[in-house]
Design a protein around this motif. Structure first.
Motif, PDB file in Angstrom:
ATOM      1  N   ASP A  46     -28.111  18.651 -28.131  1.00  0.00           N
ATOM      2  CA  ASP A  46     -28.688  17.954 -26.978  1.00  0.00           C
ATOM      3  C   ASP A  46     -27.835  16.756 -26.578  1.00  0.00           C
ATOM      4  OD1 ASP A  46     -30.770  19.726 -26.872  1.00  0.00           O
ATOM      5  OD2 ASP A  46     -32.095  18.509 -28.114  1.00  0.00           O
ATOM      6  N   LEU A  47     -27.300  16.045 -27.577  1.00  0.00           N
ATOM      7  CA  LEU A  47     -26.470  14.891 -27.258  1.00  0.00           C
ATOM      8  C   LEU A  47     -25.175  15.312 -26.567  1.00  0.00           C
ATOM      9  CD1 LEU A  47     -25.964  11.872 -27.448  1.00  0.00           C
ATOM     10  CD2 LEU A  47     -25.003  12.234 -29.713  1.00  0.00           C
ATOM     11  N   GLU A  48     -24.563  16.402 -27.020  1.00  0.00           N
ATOM     12  CA  GLU A  48     -23.316  16.843 -26.408  1.00  0.00           C
ATOM     13  C   GLU A  48     -23.558  17.420 -25.019  1.00  0.00           C
ATOM     14  OE1 GLU A  48     -21.405  19.454 -29.116  1.00  0.00           O
ATOM     15  OE2 GLU A  48     -20.970  17.906 -30.597  1.00  0.00           O
ATOM     16  N   SER A  49     -24.647  18.161 -24.841  1.00  0.00           N
ATOM     17  CA  SER A  49     -24.959  18.653 -23.492  1.00  0.00           C
ATOM     18  C   SER A  49     -25.313  17.508 -22.562  1.00  0.00           C
ATOM     19  CB  SER A  49     -26.118  19.654 -23.562  1.00  0.00           C
ATOM     20  OG  SER A  49     -27.292  19.024 -24.073  1.00  0.00           O
ATOM     21  N   LEU A  50     -26.010  16.519 -23.089  1.00  0.00           N
ATOM     22  CA  LEU A  50     -26.298  15.318 -22.308  1.00  0.00           C
ATOM     23  C   LEU A  50     -25.004  14.626 -21.916  1.00  0.00           C
ATOM     24  CD1 LEU A  50     -28.250  12.808 -21.540  1.00  0.00           C
ATOM     25  CD2 LEU A  50     -27.570  11.979 -23.775  1.00  0.00           C
ATOM     26  N   TRP A  51     -24.059  14.594 -22.846  1.00  0.00           N
ATOM     27  CA  TRP A  51     -22.792  13.935 -22.550  1.00  0.00           C
ATOM     28  C   TRP A  51     -22.057  14.648 -21.423  1.00  0.00           C
ATOM     29  CZ3 TRP A  51     -21.275   9.356 -23.570  1.00  0.00           C
ATOM     30  CH2 TRP A  51     -19.929   9.025 -23.413  1.00  0.00           C
ATOM     31  N   CYS A  52     -22.104  15.966 -21.422  1.00  0.00           N
ATOM     32  CA  CYS A  52     -21.432  16.715 -20.355  1.00  0.00           C
ATOM     33  C   CYS A  52     -22.094  16.467 -19.004  1.00  0.00           C
ATOM     34  CB  CYS A  52     -21.447  18.208 -20.683  1.00  0.00           C
ATOM     35  SG  CYS A  52     -20.526  18.636 -22.182  1.00  0.00           S
ATOM     36  N   ALA A  66     -28.684   0.218 -39.574  1.00  0.00           N
ATOM     37  CA  ALA A  66     -27.522   0.735 -40.293  1.00  0.00           C
ATOM     38  C   ALA A  66     -27.973   1.752 -41.333  1.00  0.00           C
ATOM     39  CB  ALA A  66     -26.754  -0.402 -40.946  1.00  0.00           C
ATOM     40  N   THR A  67     -28.653   2.804 -40.878  1.00  0.00           N
ATOM     41  CA  THR A  67     -29.109   3.879 -41.749  1.00  0.00           C
ATOM     42  C   THR A  67     -28.623   5.201 -41.179  1.00  0.00           C
ATOM     43  OG1 THR A  67     -31.200   4.084 -40.529  1.00  0.00           O
ATOM     44  CG2 THR A  67     -31.159   2.572 -42.405  1.00  0.00           C
ATOM     45  N   PRO A  68     -28.511   6.256 -42.005  1.00  0.00           N
ATOM     46  CA  PRO A  68     -28.079   7.547 -41.460  1.00  0.00           C
ATOM     47  C   PRO A  68     -28.967   8.064 -40.342  1.00  0.00           C
ATOM     48  CG  PRO A  68     -27.956   7.556 -43.858  1.00  0.00           C
ATOM     49  CD  PRO A  68     -28.647   6.278 -43.476  1.00  0.00           C
ATOM     50  N   ALA A  69     -30.258   7.744 -40.388  1.00  0.00           N
ATOM     51  CA  ALA A  69     -31.167   8.218 -39.345  1.00  0.00           C
ATOM     52  C   ALA A  69     -30.876   7.614 -37.987  1.00  0.00           C
ATOM     53  CB  ALA A  69     -32.614   7.915 -39.744  1.00  0.00           C
ATOM     54  N   HIS A  70     -30.123   6.530 -37.935  1.00  0.00           N
ATOM     55  CA  HIS A  70     -29.871   5.857 -36.665  1.00  0.00           C
ATOM     56  C   HIS A  70     -28.394   5.757 -36.295  1.00  0.00           C
ATOM     57  CE1 HIS A  70     -34.046   4.362 -36.169  1.00  0.00           C
ATOM     58  NE2 HIS A  70     -34.042   4.383 -37.491  1.00  0.00           N
ATOM     59  N   ILE A  71     -27.483   5.989 -37.255  1.00  0.00           N
ATOM     60  CA  ILE A  71     -26.076   5.704 -36.962  1.00  0.00           C
ATOM     61  C   ILE A  71     -25.113   6.725 -37.566  1.00  0.00           C
ATOM     62  CG2 ILE A  71     -25.429   4.311 -38.966  1.00  0.00           C
ATOM     63  CD1 ILE A  71     -24.376   2.205 -37.068  1.00  0.00           C
ATOM     64  N   ALA A  72     -25.607   7.767 -38.237  1.00  0.00           N
ATOM     65  CA  ALA A  72     -24.722   8.665 -38.977  1.00  0.00           C
ATOM     66  C   ALA A  72     -23.773   9.439 -38.076  1.00  0.00           C
ATOM     67  CB  ALA A  72     -25.557   9.643 -39.820  1.00  0.00           C
ATOM     68  N   ALA A  73     -24.168   9.746 -36.841  1.00  0.00           N
ATOM     69  CA  ALA A  73     -23.324  10.530 -35.935  1.00  0.00           C
ATOM     70  C   ALA A  73     -22.411   9.668 -35.078  1.00  0.00           C
ATOM     71  CB  ALA A  73     -24.199  11.401 -35.035  1.00  0.00           C
ATOM     72  N   PHE A  74     -22.348   8.372 -35.360  1.00  0.00           N
ATOM     73  CA  PHE A  74     -21.555   7.477 -34.505  1.00  0.00           C
ATOM     74  C   PHE A  74     -20.066   7.812 -34.566  1.00  0.00           C
ATOM     75  CE2 PHE A  74     -19.215   3.418 -34.060  1.00  0.00           C
ATOM     76  CZ  PHE A  74     -19.491   3.176 -32.722  1.00  0.00           C
ATOM     77  N   ALA A  75     -19.519   7.957 -35.775  1.00  0.00           N
ATOM     78  CA  ALA A  75     -18.092   8.262 -35.901  1.00  0.00           C
ATOM     79  C   ALA A  75     -17.776   9.645 -35.347  1.00  0.00           C
ATOM     80  CB  ALA A  75     -17.670   8.163 -37.369  1.00  0.00           C
ATOM     81  N   HIS A  76     -18.680  10.608 -35.523  1.00  0.00           N
ATOM     82  CA  HIS A  76     -18.468  11.943 -34.962  1.00  0.00           C
ATOM     83  C   HIS A  76     -18.368  11.887 -33.442  1.00  0.00           C
ATOM     84  CE1 HIS A  76     -19.069  16.301 -34.371  1.00  0.00           C
ATOM     85  NE2 HIS A  76     -19.884  15.945 -33.401  1.00  0.00           N
ATOM     86  N   CYS A  77     -19.234  11.128 -32.809  1.00  0.00           N
ATOM     87  CA  CYS A  77     -19.203  11.026 -31.346  1.00  0.00           C
ATOM     88  C   CYS A  77     -17.942  10.299 -30.873  1.00  0.00           C
ATOM     89  CB  CYS A  77     -20.454  10.295 -30.849  1.00  0.00           C
ATOM     90  SG  CYS A  77     -21.998  11.175 -31.161  1.00  0.00           S
ATOM     91  N   LYS A  79     -15.040  10.266 -32.263  1.00  0.00           N
ATOM     92  CA  LYS A  79     -13.833  11.059 -32.479  1.00  0.00           C
ATOM     93  C   LYS A  79     -13.805  12.331 -31.654  1.00  0.00           C
ATOM     94  CE  LYS A  79     -10.901  12.856 -36.183  1.00  0.00           C
ATOM     95  NZ  LYS A  79      -9.770  11.965 -35.849  1.00  0.00           N
ATOM     96  N   HIS A  80     -14.950  12.949 -31.432  1.00  0.00           N
ATOM     97  CA  HIS A  80     -14.962  14.282 -30.837  1.00  0.00           C
ATOM     98  C   HIS A  80     -15.550  14.340 -29.433  1.00  0.00           C
ATOM     99  CE1 HIS A  80     -13.693  15.828 -34.691  1.00  0.00           C
ATOM    100  NE2 HIS A  80     -14.752  15.295 -35.294  1.00  0.00           N
ATOM    101  N   LEU A  81     -16.173  13.281 -28.939  1.00  0.00           N
ATOM    102  CA  LEU A  81     -16.684  13.274 -27.569  1.00  0.00           C
ATOM    103  C   LEU A  81     -15.749  12.427 -26.714  1.00  0.00           C
ATOM    104  CD1 LEU A  81     -20.538  12.907 -28.000  1.00  0.00           C
ATOM    105  CD2 LEU A  81     -19.181  14.976 -27.772  1.00  0.00           C
ATOM    106  N   GLU A 536      -8.717  10.739 -25.549  1.00  0.00           N
ATOM    107  CA  GLU A 536      -8.308  11.053 -26.907  1.00  0.00           C
ATOM    108  C   GLU A 536      -9.067  12.265 -27.400  1.00  0.00           C
ATOM    109  OE1 GLU A 536      -7.400   6.495 -28.283  1.00  0.00           O
ATOM    110  OE2 GLU A 536      -8.864   7.735 -29.324  1.00  0.00           O
ATOM    111  N   SER A 537      -8.413  13.072 -28.169  1.00  0.00           N
ATOM    112  CA  SER A 537      -8.994  14.309 -28.671  1.00  0.00           C
ATOM    113  C   SER A 537      -8.928  14.348 -30.178  1.00  0.00           C
ATOM    114  CB  SER A 537      -8.262  15.519 -28.078  1.00  0.00           C
ATOM    115  OG  SER A 537      -8.665  16.709 -28.698  1.00  0.00           O
ATOM    116  N   SER A 538      -9.883  15.040 -30.749  1.00  0.00           N
ATOM    117  CA  SER A 538      -9.842  15.209 -32.192  1.00  0.00           C
ATOM    118  C   SER A 538      -8.677  16.063 -32.617  1.00  0.00           C
ATOM    119  CB  SER A 538     -11.156  15.847 -32.671  1.00  0.00           C
ATOM    120  OG  SER A 538     -11.305  17.116 -32.081  1.00  0.00           O
TER     121      SER A 538
END
Length: 1003
Positions: A46-52, A66-77, A79-81, A536-538
């Protein structure tokens, strides 16, 4: 306008949280980028489709905890979005620092965090995927961000402080924010955790997900009632009566433990005592950056208290205390520098330490006579500030954990992570599960539906299921207060472990991965040429082992894209056509945008196409001038670390340019003293810094424990480098399943630090939101809180058809709801005579006036009917246009427009309405402020009950829920109660109330 869309966490047992707020004018705010412990990339769909869909309009990003439930996907986004890092991101300083260490811990602990490339993407981009002879589809991993990249991502976040309104900067592709104001308030759940107040136009939104009103040992309570320094009975004005409130429903059906925080802490310690007295091991899974601070503080203080009592024979003195996490040294170092974000009790403890300096000096003199021993016979360590541990030993490497587990004796282990899906807690559980003398204490619960949800196969949900079932009996122990302590037997059932390992790609799998990267680069280049920006691309982080081309073939590649882009003639032909189109679109800017382009034909060109392009880089500044980079003014001894990056030896290595080949030793995280691999298939060898640098960098756990750290290093293992566990370069993930017979005991103590039923039921009616949106809770909790809120708030609202409108919303993931403020506005014209009679008054920066007039319908004077305007138009238009203008003017004169106009009251109505024009009191009287003001003038003022203030024991001031203020009592002329202004208590209170309100006369 206000629309809300939960992306993750709504009516779900998943703790992950992601939300999208859409405001008037196209302003979009993304709050949190959380993830589950299984790191399933499908949950980010949903986040990636929202981004598009919204990439051209997303304005800002806010992070809450600063918990995985709120910030774990930050580095993934990041680097890859594409262009995710170009959006302004805001969070508090603790969230930035602790979030950085959290993600570095996650990516160094499990390859699952790198995320698996979806099979559909591989099939669409690979030419050999369908014809491959691979029996099972390869689970190829994306390239994970390095520790330096994670630190650079968090360096982009703008730090905020509590209670300071801030107007954020919009993203480059965002519409104007129109005075959007964000303010952070303490949430109480984690260090730096945030309740966001968002104001935009007529919308006043409070985003409160995962907060805790109760005060704890390290953390102060949420800021609803003013925080730890407040303690009033009224919600602070900034969070009171918002037009919409987004609140988490987790814990709505949970009752707090009777006895509060002290009872909770005593239960934990009693369970530990009973287990270590039998020689067992206690495992407490916890997070690595948030709730671990509360647990570590409690255990350290308890051990200090036990050892200070020389006459005590407590079982805790026999047990060793450990904290196992890969980056815990840096976490505790950051915590020691953030005492102002903690509860005031922690600051008082630090003051007491300084005030007792003479006693500490005496103890140090005694310890000099007995090296490495304190007066009790135990190893001594410096303990001048909180989180400088004396008894809690930090373990950051697997070798040290194996050495610790090989020794016998009772011990208590805090280990990451609480989900038991990654981190050292999973490995330690495998070692202690078979012994019935051992105990695992769970500190968080997903709720009653945890047995039938998407987390049913996880280790934590399995243990919670066994705990609630209690099939094999319960062990009852007696605590120090005489209360029963229940521990559930596992009963010899099998625990199923699923270990993830990364394996280097070979053969056809490597070719599939190369073709996938080629497809990604093509789409990135197309976006770059279309938008005129470099994205920038992964794929830029691909190791040179993914290509068998030599350096000579690299230099001859005119497109500088590597061998991966030459897998077919179709790919190369597409790139050539795309480049030619880009030259025509970019014009002379091709010299800046196209790599390797140094010549441009300016013959026949005009304007700026004849000149070499120049980019004037804007200097960043604020209201006080140009921004200053503090790292440019650091002394040599202070340059060890800036923003979590090692700044020695000319700072961190920069990322190589797009398509450039890199050396094998340049990949990964290692120092100058690290040993490089000899071949492409050998693992990396990161170096541990020397002892004098480990304390500064937080990379060596053995050096953060004070003077006793050296002995701990010798006793727990060697200080040699630990090899990297994950495969370098392109890799895939494989899973290894195994089962272990579990005989240990299971216990549960609630250390989640979240709101419960009592907090939600009492505070939501005090906050009085006009609309309530419930997220972050399972379906049962959401329904329960929704029904309870409807009964207690009792807000009546009807639509245009007269039907009742529900003001409590229960959206599911992906569902968009409209929670706009209900307003009705009319435009009324004021006559000139009435405007001249108005007397404006200033109230808190706004001009206010009362008026009374006669409403009637009058004609609007059109500007085109003005003779002077007509004369100007005649001079500028021809006769034909003039005739058309005359026709339009004549038509407008035949059908004049009517408008409601407010005029001065006729003389006949003035006397009749004079009695209705009463003075108005504008403002909001807060009893807490009134109490402080009266105390400063010599009166005694104290609260008696809720909403009642007693002054001098004679005058009572009450404030009702509607804002009405009532003053009752005496004290009119008593000389002993008169203040310096010679007025009694009643008149003093009345005068102070009028001083705090603006009195606007009527008429």
């Amino acid at each position: 306008m206000f629309q809300f869309t939960p992306l993750l966490g709504a009516q779900s047992t998943s703790p992950a949280s992601q939300s999208l707020l859409e405001l008037d004018g196209g302003v979009k705010v993304l709050i949190d980028v959380g993830w589950d412990g299984d790191f399933d990339v499908a949950k980010l769909k949903d986040l990636e489709s929202l981004w598009c869909r919204h990439v051209s309009s997303l304005s800002i990003i806010l992070l809450t905890h600063a918990t995985p439930a709120h910030i774990a996907a930050f580095a993934h986004c990041c680097k890859h979005l594409p262009s995710f890092t170009q959006i302004p991101i805001y969070a508090t300083s603790p969230v930035i620092s602790l979030g950085r260490t959290l993600l570095q811990d996650i990516y160094s602990s499990t390859p699952l965090a790198s995320t698996i490339i979806p099979q559909s993407s591989l099939k669409d981009s690979s030419f050999n995927y369908s014809s491959s002879s691979i029996e099972s589809s390869p689970q190829i991993l994306l390239q994970p961000p390095t520790a330096e990249e994670i630190a650079s991502y968090f360096a982009l976040i703008h730090p905020l402080k509590y209670s300071q309104p801030h107007q954020p900067l919009p993203s480059p592709f965002s519409p104007p924010l129109n005075d959007l104001t964000i303010t952070a308030y303490n949430a109480g759940h984690t260090l730096g955790g945030t309740i966001w107040s968002i104001r935009h136009g007529m919308e006043s939104i409070v985003y409160a997900v995962d907060w805790n009103q109760a005060r704890e040992n390290v953390l102060a309570g949420a800021a609803w009632l003013g925080g730890s320094a407040g303690g009033g009975a009224e919600v602070i004005a900034e969070l009171h009566k918002p037009t919409a409130m987004i609140c988490s429903a987790r814990g709505a059906e949970k009752n707090a433990v009777a006895g509060g925080r002290k009872k909770r802490d005593d239960m934990l310690l009693d369970m530990i005592r009973t287990t270590v007295a039998k020689g067992g091991t206690v495992l407490i899974p916890t997070d690595t950056s948030a709730r671990v601070l509360e647990l570590a503080y409690i255990l350290e203080q308890t051990w200090r208290k036990e050892y200070s009592n020389t006459a005590s024979d407590s079982a805790l003195k026999m047990a060793k205390l450990y904290l196992a996490s890969r980056n815990v040294g840096a976490t505790m170092r950051y915590a020691r520098s953030m005492l102002e974000w903690m509860d005031e009790g922690v600051a008082r403890e630090l003051e007491n330490e300084h005030s007792n300096s003479s006693n500490r000096q005496h103890k140090r003199n005694i310890s000099k006579q007995m090296p490495n021993q304190d007066p009790t016979g135990q190893s001594s360590g410096r303990s001048s500030t909180p989180f400088e541990f004396k008894y809690l030993k930090l373990l950051e490497h697997r070798k040290r954990i194996e050495k610790m587990m090989s020794t016998k004796g009772p011990r208590v282990i805090l280990a990451s992570d609480s989900s038991l899906e990654w981190g050292f807690s999973k490995e330690i559980l495998q070692r202690v599960a078979s012994d019935p003398a051992n105990l695992i204490i769970l500190t968080e619960d997903y709720g009653n539906e945890s047995r039938d949800n998407e987390l049913k196969n996880g280790l934590k949900s399995t243990l919670l299921k066994w705990y609630h079932e209690r099939r094999d009996g319960v062990a009852v122990e007696i605590g120090q207060d005489g209360q029963n302590i229940e521990q559930v037997y596992a009963g010899g059932r099998n625990l199923h472990f699923k270990d993830a390992q990364s394996v280097s790609l070979e053969g056809n799998e490597l070719l599939i991965y190369q073709q996938y990267l080629a497809s990604q680069r093509q789409s990135q280049n197309f976006s770059r040429l279309s938008n005129g920006t470099v994205l920038e691309s992964s794929a830029d982080a691909v190791d040179d082992t993914s290509s068998t081309s030599s350096s000579s073939s690299e230099e001859s590649d005119s497109e500088r894209q590597g061998k991966a882009l030459n897998t077919s003639a179709k790919t190369a032909r597409f790139n050539r056509n795309k480049t030619e189109v880009g030259k025509e679109v970019l014009g002379v800017n091709v010299l800046l945008r196209q790599p390797g382009m140094y010549d441009y034909d300016v013959r026949g060109k005009k304007g700026r196409e004849q000149m070499f392009p120049f980019i004037n880089k804007r200097r960043r500044g604020d209201d006080f001038g140009d921004l200053i980079r503090p790292e440019d003014y650091l002394r040599a001894e202070e340059r060890d670390e800036v923003d979590g990056q090692d700044m020695r030896d000319n700072g961190p290595r920069k990322q190589e340019g797009f398509g450039q080949k890199r050396k094998w030793q340049d990949l990964g995280l290692h120092g100058d003293s690290g040993r490089h691999a000899d071949g492409p298939n050998k693992s990396r060898q990161p170096a541990i810094p020397p002892s004098n640098e480990a304390l500064t960098n937080g990379t060596g756990a053995s050096f953060v424990n004070g003077q006793g750290g050296v002995e701990e290093e010798d006793s727990l293992g060697e200080s040699e480098d630990e090899p990297e566990e994950f495969a370098a370069g392109p890799s895939k993930i494989t899973f290894k399943n195994r089962s272990i017979e579990a005989n240990l005991r299971i216990a549960y103590v609630d250390f989640a630090g979240l709101h419960d039923q009592r907090s939600l039921s009492n505070l939501i009616p005090l906050i009085q939101p006009k609309k309530l949106i419930l997220v972050s809770g399972n379906a049962s909790e959401t329904r329960f809180l929704a029904d309870d809120s409807r009964q207690k708030l009792k807000i009546g609202a009807v639509d245009d058809s007269g039907k009742n409108v529900d003001f409590v919303f229960e959206p599911s993931n992906g569902q968009t709801i409209d929670a706009s403020v209900d307003t009705n506005a009319w435009t009324v014209k004021l006559s000139d005579a009435l405007v001249r009679r108005l007397h404006w008054q200033n109230v808190k920066g706004r001009s206010v006036v009362t008026l009374m007039g006669h409403l009637a319908a009058t004609t609007l004077d059109e500007a085109v009917a003005d003779p002077s305007s007509r004369k100007k138009l005649k001079l500028l238009t021809d006769k034909k246009e003039e005739s058309k203008f005359d026709d339009v003017a004549a038509a407008s004169e035949k059908a004049p427009k009517l408008a409601p106009t407010l005029n001065v009251l006729p003389t006949s109505l003035v006397a009749a309405t004079r009695s209705l024009a009463q003075p108005l009191h504008v403002g909001d009287l807060r009893l807490a402020d009134l109490r402080k003001n009266l105390q400063s003038t010599g009166h005694t003022a104290e609260f008696r009950g809720e909403g009642t203030l007693l002054i001098d024991g004679l005058v009572a001031v009450r404030k009702s829920g509607t804002g009405k203020v009532e003053v009752e009592g005496g004290g009119l002329n008593q000389s002993e109660l008169r203040t310096r202004s010679l007025e009694g208590s009643f008149y003093a209170v009345k005068r102070r109330i009028y001083d705090d309100l603006a009195v606007i006369a009527g008429g």
